[in-house]
Design a protein around this motif. Structure first.
Motif, PDB file in Angstrom:
ATOM      1  N   ARG A 195       0.811  -1.229   0.000  1.00 44.01           N
ATOM      2  CA  ARG A 195       0.000   0.000   0.000  1.00 44.01           C
ATOM      3  C   ARG A 195       0.836   1.267   0.000  1.00 44.01           C
ATOM      4  O   ARG A 195       0.302   2.349  -0.181  1.00 44.01           O
ATOM      5  N   PHE A 232      -7.319   1.838 -12.928  1.00 49.50           N
ATOM      6  CA  PHE A 232      -8.253   0.886 -12.319  1.00 49.50           C
ATOM      7  C   PHE A 232      -7.489  -0.173 -11.515  1.00 49.50           C
ATOM      8  O   PHE A 232      -7.941  -0.610 -10.458  1.00 49.50           O
ATOM      9  N   ALA A 255      -6.646   1.517  -8.395  1.00 46.50           N
ATOM     10  CA  ALA A 255      -7.861   1.734  -7.588  1.00 46.50           C
ATOM     11  C   ALA A 255      -8.255   0.491  -6.817  1.00 46.50           C
ATOM     12  O   ALA A 255      -8.839   0.588  -5.731  1.00 46.50           O
ATOM     13  N   THR A 256      -7.939  -0.678  -7.354  1.00 49.05           N
ATOM     14  CA  THR A 256      -8.470  -1.909  -6.773  1.00 49.05           C
ATOM     15  C   THR A 256      -7.403  -2.858  -6.232  1.00 49.05           C
ATOM     16  O   THR A 256      -7.745  -3.862  -5.623  1.00 49.05           O
ATOM     17  N   TYR A 257      -6.130  -2.566  -6.474  1.00 48.99           N
ATOM     18  CA  TYR A 257      -5.096  -3.412  -5.875  1.00 48.99           C
ATOM     19  C   TYR A 257      -5.036  -3.088  -4.388  1.00 48.99           C
ATOM     20  O   TYR A 257      -4.857  -1.924  -4.004  1.00 48.99           O
ATOM     21  N   MET A 258      -5.239  -4.077  -3.567  1.00 46.69           N
ATOM     22  CA  MET A 258      -5.278  -3.876  -2.105  1.00 46.69           C
ATOM     23  C   MET A 258      -6.266  -2.773  -1.699  1.00 46.69           C
ATOM     24  O   MET A 258      -6.014  -2.022  -0.773  1.00 46.69           O
ATOM     25  N   ARG A 259      -7.351  -2.685  -2.431  1.00 50.28           N
ATOM     26  CA  ARG A 259      -8.407  -1.673  -2.212  1.00 50.28           C
ATOM     27  C   ARG A 259      -7.913  -0.242  -2.423  1.00 50.28           C
ATOM     28  O   ARG A 259      -8.476   0.701  -1.872  1.00 50.28           O
ATOM     29  N   ILE A 282     -16.857  -1.220 -16.461  1.00 48.84           N
ATOM     30  CA  ILE A 282     -16.257  -1.662 -15.201  1.00 48.84           C
ATOM     31  C   ILE A 282     -15.226  -0.611 -14.810  1.00 48.84           C
ATOM     32  O   ILE A 282     -14.362  -0.264 -15.611  1.00 48.84           O
ATOM     33  N   GLY A 283     -15.302  -0.095 -13.610  1.00 50.11           N
ATOM     34  CA  GLY A 283     -14.342   0.935 -13.255  1.00 50.11           C
ATOM     35  C   GLY A 283     -14.542   1.490 -11.864  1.00 50.11           C
ATOM     36  O   GLY A 283     -15.343   0.972 -11.077  1.00 50.11           O
ATOM     37  N   ALA A 284     -13.792   2.528 -11.579  1.00 46.60           N
ATOM     38  CA  ALA A 284     -13.860   3.157 -10.265  1.00 46.60           C
ATOM     39  C   ALA A 284     -13.442   4.611 -10.396  1.00 46.60           C
ATOM     40  O   ALA A 284     -12.742   4.975 -11.342  1.00 46.60           O
ATOM     41  N   PHE A 298     -18.084  -5.717  -4.309  1.00 45.55           N
ATOM     42  CA  PHE A 298     -17.067  -5.295  -5.280  1.00 45.55           C
ATOM     43  C   PHE A 298     -17.693  -5.109  -6.660  1.00 45.55           C
ATOM     44  O   PHE A 298     -17.313  -4.196  -7.409  1.00 45.55           O
ATOM     45  N   ALA A 303     -19.341  -1.861  -6.456  1.00 42.79           N
ATOM     46  CA  ALA A 303     -18.333  -0.786  -6.386  1.00 42.79           C
ATOM     47  C   ALA A 303     -17.793  -0.429  -7.760  1.00 42.79           C
ATOM     48  O   ALA A 303     -17.406   0.717  -7.999  1.00 42.79           O
ATOM     49  N   THR A 304     -17.758  -1.393  -8.659  1.00 45.74           N
ATOM     50  CA  THR A 304     -17.060  -1.184  -9.923  1.00 45.74           C
ATOM     51  C   THR A 304     -17.963  -1.257 -11.153  1.00 45.74           C
ATOM     52  O   THR A 304     -17.509  -0.980 -12.256  1.00 45.74           O
ATOM     53  N   LYS A 346     -15.664  -2.596   3.208  1.00 45.94           N
ATOM     54  CA  LYS A 346     -14.600  -3.342   2.522  1.00 45.94           C
ATOM     55  C   LYS A 346     -15.247  -4.357   1.592  1.00 45.94           C
ATOM     56  O   LYS A 346     -16.074  -5.167   2.014  1.00 45.94           O
ATOM     57  N   THR A 347     -14.842  -4.309   0.323  1.00 45.16           N
ATOM     58  CA  THR A 347     -15.356  -5.289  -0.636  1.00 45.16           C
ATOM     59  C   THR A 347     -14.160  -5.854  -1.377  1.00 45.16           C
ATOM     60  O   THR A 347     -13.095  -5.225  -1.407  1.00 45.16           O
ATOM     61  N   GLY A 348     -14.312  -7.020  -1.982  1.00 46.35           N
ATOM     62  CA  GLY A 348     -13.168  -7.539  -2.719  1.00 46.35           C
ATOM     63  C   GLY A 348     -13.293  -8.989  -3.127  1.00 46.35           C
ATOM     64  O   GLY A 348     -14.241  -9.685  -2.753  1.00 46.35           O
ATOM     65  N   ASN A 369      -8.251 -11.478  -0.910  1.00 46.49           N
ATOM     66  CA  ASN A 369      -8.696 -10.079  -0.807  1.00 46.49           C
ATOM     67  C   ASN A 369      -7.698  -9.073  -1.372  1.00 46.49           C
ATOM     68  O   ASN A 369      -7.674  -7.922  -0.948  1.00 46.49           O
ATOM     69  N   LEU A 370      -6.874  -9.495  -2.314  1.00 43.31           N
ATOM     70  CA  LEU A 370      -5.872  -8.565  -2.849  1.00 43.31           C
ATOM     71  C   LEU A 370      -6.473  -7.603  -3.882  1.00 43.31           C
ATOM     72  O   LEU A 370      -5.859  -6.632  -4.269  1.00 43.31           O
ATOM     73  N   ILE A 371      -7.697  -7.912  -4.330  1.00 36.53           N
ATOM     74  CA  ILE A 371      -8.366  -7.050  -5.306  1.00 36.53           C
ATOM     75  C   ILE A 371      -9.648  -6.559  -4.662  1.00 36.53           C
ATOM     76  O   ILE A 371     -10.444  -7.358  -4.168  1.00 36.53           O
ATOM     77  N   GLY A 372      -9.859  -5.265  -4.628  1.00 36.91           N
ATOM     78  CA  GLY A 372     -11.077  -4.802  -3.973  1.00 36.91           C
ATOM     79  C   GLY A 372     -11.201  -3.298  -3.963  1.00 36.91           C
ATOM     80  O   GLY A 372     -10.438  -2.582  -4.613  1.00 36.91           O
ATOM     81  N   ALA A 373     -12.199  -2.838  -3.240  1.00 32.41           N
ATOM     82  CA  ALA A 373     -12.462  -1.398  -3.162  1.00 32.41           C
ATOM     83  C   ALA A 373     -13.173  -1.110  -1.855  1.00 32.41           C
ATOM     84  O   ALA A 373     -13.784  -2.000  -1.263  1.00 32.41           O
ATOM     85  N   PHE A 374     -13.087   0.134  -1.410  1.00 33.98           N
ATOM     86  CA  PHE A 374     -13.934   0.586  -0.314  1.00 33.98           C
ATOM     87  C   PHE A 374     -15.227   1.101  -0.931  1.00 33.98           C
ATOM     88  O   PHE A 374     -15.209   2.003  -1.772  1.00 33.98           O
ATOM     89  N   ARG A 433     -10.689   4.368   5.614  1.00 27.11           N
ATOM     90  CA  ARG A 433      -9.823   3.774   4.592  1.00 27.11           C
ATOM     91  C   ARG A 433      -8.587   3.088   5.139  1.00 27.11           C
ATOM     92  O   ARG A 433      -7.601   2.904   4.436  1.00 27.11           O
ATOM     93  N   GLU A 434      -8.646   2.746   6.425  1.00 31.01           N
ATOM     94  CA  GLU A 434      -7.575   1.955   7.011  1.00 31.01           C
ATOM     95  C   GLU A 434      -6.224   2.651   6.936  1.00 31.01           C
ATOM     96  O   GLU A 434      -5.208   2.030   6.638  1.00 31.01           O
ATOM     97  N   LYS A 473      -1.786  -7.796   2.942  1.00 32.80           N
ATOM     98  CA  LYS A 473      -1.971  -6.394   2.538  1.00 32.80           C
ATOM     99  C   LYS A 473      -1.428  -5.436   3.578  1.00 32.80           C
ATOM    100  O   LYS A 473      -0.998  -4.336   3.268  1.00 32.80           O
TER     101      LYS A 473
END
Lengths: 366, 366
Positions: free
Chosen positions: A96, A114, A117-121, A154-156, B114, B117-118, B142-144, B152-157, B235-236, B323
């Motif tokens: 991070r 993207f 945006a989504t790697y490790m949230r 698909i996006g953020a 997730f 989110a996307t 937390k989503t992913g 959970n390496l791919i995700g979004a808040f 956001r941690e 993470k």
């Protein structure tokens, strides 16, 4: 060098525009890089060959840097490329505190953005646009990839930490790319900055006129329009939709043509802007002298109507699937006059009629 | 029925906890549903069979509803399921005014969240948790999904618009699931609410003691801890890391066991919490009577040490890829005493030594 600041509700970040400023990246990014553990440059094969090693060499005294590339072109904005990039992030040990550099045009900015945006949230990323078109997409935080059923579905929203715009990288672009990118400048001028529009019309008679030192002034002014809108409406809940001027038909043209390079994004947007002006007249909300606008755009070699090989119904079906459509209603950004955009839901029958006329080169108002 | 409000920097949303409140969903969600165009219920095959049609029937008077399911289990938190769900969103004609209902446990909440989110850069979603464990994951945004190289390496808040917790859906859960979920309650009590911890220790001697009407009080109290932390640090970036108490070793155990159900999430976290308490003592920052804590957790049938079939080095390698690790440094949430967590970077050699002792059931302090 020119500089702007983009402000959103949660953060602000700088945009640097200058010739050969890649070399100054460590100074410009300054303390941002101090606490970063690693950098991953994401680029396409064409751009990486020109500037990948250069950027790596420039950053390497500051932090460990690796590069990953995807093939050049829109096809790389896919789920497969996205997955490949996330795998690279993991394999390179990004955490991070790492940073991604998006080195390339709009495809790379969207795809790398993207991924960031989504790697490790969400990890930080820096936009390093290398096309004129990317002056639009690199600012404002829209990131995403395509789905086989639709573009950018698909996006953020993920704002970059900085934008480094080295206009030296534009010199290698073909005219077609300059033309495509310049359409977004014209769009910004139309929707929000009548003085800028006037200035462009006075100064740019052919595409050669933008390939000069003036480009940095144009870029700053164009990005300033975008910055103003993003500041008000980061998440496209309201006025950000105005940036869609020319894009309802534009996206439909691109989609219907299969994104195969028959029509560039900017060309599609140019035809879309003219159509939106005609539509604005048709609905009685404006009194554009459309011929005058068309003449300027024609002098820059833009198409000014929807090519007749695409059926009106096909184009309308594509519009209905656009992200901005709601419950199948098609929305258009219309223009009362330069600087006064309006968002309208347009009746499908009217669209069919106008599109058919447009394709025949017939309109009631010009 | 019990109710809480979750506040984050940009939004707030309600959590409703009650028996059979699914039936009340239209009333509880109220005006939120008024401007929504469509609903898509995302669930797993098991949960959908029990409650899918029910929720569809309840929502259908308000708006068009469709259901899509993925197979039950952690394996569905994959890129392939994610892509399948996005395709369903497009095929069902979801737009930005549509809403996704995540009906299921943590896997569904993360995966559907997730997707929400996307899809089109973010559409609203409602969490409808049906496991006890999901009381934790359904709140906080937390989503992913998982990557083959890490969980959970791919995700979004992406915060839900509401959480509907129908405790009637918990009655069908096996004891193993109650135990797994209860570990997160214990964790919340340890890190932030000593009174709650005391209350739990007094009232819960066996797993049967949580399967009573008291569960709604426990849930409200446990979610309140999470709400407080998420409010401070969505956001941690800081204190949200305290929620990771028990999770550094916990995640490593799950990862090393291959997520094959040998050890549940809650069991892994329980072993991780005990290890973190031992580590806190070892570093001289606390004086836990670890045996006392162990006895309570043992009475609930939790494992209290890392199973010896996993090598200490393997567990540590897994921790390094977490993470929360930074530049390969392993971080642990330690506890000075209940309610006083601290984040520490721990030396790898010390970890090897302690883990090896732990697996032999030997520690210096108990």
């Amino acid at each position: 060098m020119k500089q702007l600041t983009i402000n959103t509700s949660n953060q602000s970040y700088p945009v640097y525009i200058g010739n050969n400023i890649l070399e100054e990246a460590p100074d410009l990014l300054g303390s941002f890089l101090d606490d970063k553990s690693k950098a991953l440059i994401i680029s396409d094969t064409n751009v990486s060959e020109l500037y990948g090693d250069k950027l790596k060499r420039i950053l390497e005294p500051i932090l460990p840097v690796s590069i990953i590339t995807v093939p050049n072109g829109e096809h790389s904005k896919s789920m497969a490329s996205y997955e490949k990039l996330l795998t690279a992030c993991i394999e390179q040990g990004l955490d991070r505190q790492s940073v991604i550099f998006a080195l390339g045009g709009g495809v790379i900015g969207d795809l790398a953005g993207f991924s960031a945006a989504t790697y490790m949230r969400g990890i930080p990323f820096v936009q390093v646009p290398t096309t004129l078109l990317a002056h639009d997409s690199s600012v404002g935080g829209k990131t995403g990839i395509n789905h086989p059923l639709g573009k950018n579905l698909i996006g953020a929203f993920h704002q970059p930490s900085a934008v480094l715009y080295d206009t030296g990288t534009l010199t290698t672009l073909p005219d077609e790319e300059w033309r495509s990118g310049f359409a977004e400048m014209i769009k910004h001028a139309y929707i929000q900055d009548p003085d800028f529009l006037h200035w462009l019309k006075e100064n740019v008679k052919t595409i050669a006129d933008i390939k000069t030192d003036k480009i940095r002034q144009f870029l700053k002014r164009s990005i300033a329009v975008k910055a103003e809108i993003v500041k008000e409406d980061e998440r496209e809940a309201g006025i950000r939709a105005f940036l869609n001027f020319g894009h309802t038909l534009g996206h439909a043209l691109e989609k219907t043509s299969g994104y195969d390079g028959q029509i560039t994004h900017g060309e599609a947007v140019a035809a879309g802007m003219v159509f939106a002006m005609r539509l604005s007249n048709e609905l009685g909300i404006s009194a554009w002298n459309v011929s005058e606008e068309i003449n300027w755009l024609k002098s820059l070699n833009y198409p000014v109507e929807a090519p007749s090989q695409y059926s009106a119904q096909k184009l309308i079906n594509a519009m209905k699937k656009d992200k901005k459509a709601s419950a199948g209603n098609i929305k258009f950004v219309l223009l009362k006059e330069p600087g006064r955009p309006l968002l309208y839901t347009i009746d499908e029958k009217l669209l069919i009629e106008l599109l058919t006329n447009d394709q025949r080169g017939m309109t009631r108002n010009d």
